[in-house]
Design a protein around this motif. Sequence first.
Motif, short mmCIF file in Angstrom:
data_model
loop_
_atom_site.label_atom_id
_atom_site.label_comp_id
_atom_site.label_asym_id
_atom_site.label_seq_id
_atom_site.Cartn_x
_atom_site.Cartn_y
_atom_site.Cartn_z
N CYS A 112 -1.28 -9.61 8.87
CA CYS A 112 -0.52 -10.29 7.80
C CYS A 112 0.06 -8.87 6.92
O CYS A 112 -0.71 -8.35 6.23
CB CYS A 112 -1.05 -11.04 6.77
N HIS A 164 1.88 -8.55 3.89
CA HIS A 164 2.55 -9.09 2.79
C HIS A 164 3.01 -8.06 1.66
O HIS A 164 2.42 -6.88 1.75
CB HIS A 164 1.30 -10.13 1.99
N VAL A 220 -3.44 -13.86 -1.24
CA VAL A 220 -3.55 -12.99 -0.22
C VAL A 220 -5.07 -12.00 -0.36
O VAL A 220 -4.67 -11.17 -0.96
CB VAL A 220 -2.22 -11.91 -0.10
#
Length: 158
Positions: free
Chosen positions: A34, A36, A124
């Motif tokens: 991920c 982000h 996150v």
Amino acid sequence: MGRVRRLRKSRWLSDLKRLRRGSKLKEIVLERFCYHPNATLGVIKLDGETFYSVERPWLDNQVSVSCIPTGTYETGWRESPRFGETWHIKDVPDRTYILIHVANFARDVEGCIGLGMGLMGDTVAVSESKKAVARFEELTKGVDWKLRVENSHYAALL
């Protein structure tokens, strides 16, 4: 004072026994899944256990604000004034003092890697970081290893 010495001796003997058993790890893989704008998440699978990582977002390897580049890195122990004895990721291009330490959010690291036992569902970040770092250190203490950082879109699903 005697108790501290016994604990240190016990820890040292435990580390020595592990080395004698030949339990050397050659490579531990951090699979990032991920990217982000606020953080980078990854996963490490080690001895049947799963650890999640949190880093700063990728910002072209800028010091203190970016995660480290993908690649393979030597590791070693380092004494940190803030975190005590912890793992140090060596020879990261254009970077120094990259550590693995307790951190739940990307804001808790300055280019380092934080570990957790799980992912937080609403943000996150990783959860149970102190527990994760303690367990990771138990599994790797006294063992020579390298860290390979790679991109893997499906790592968290496996």
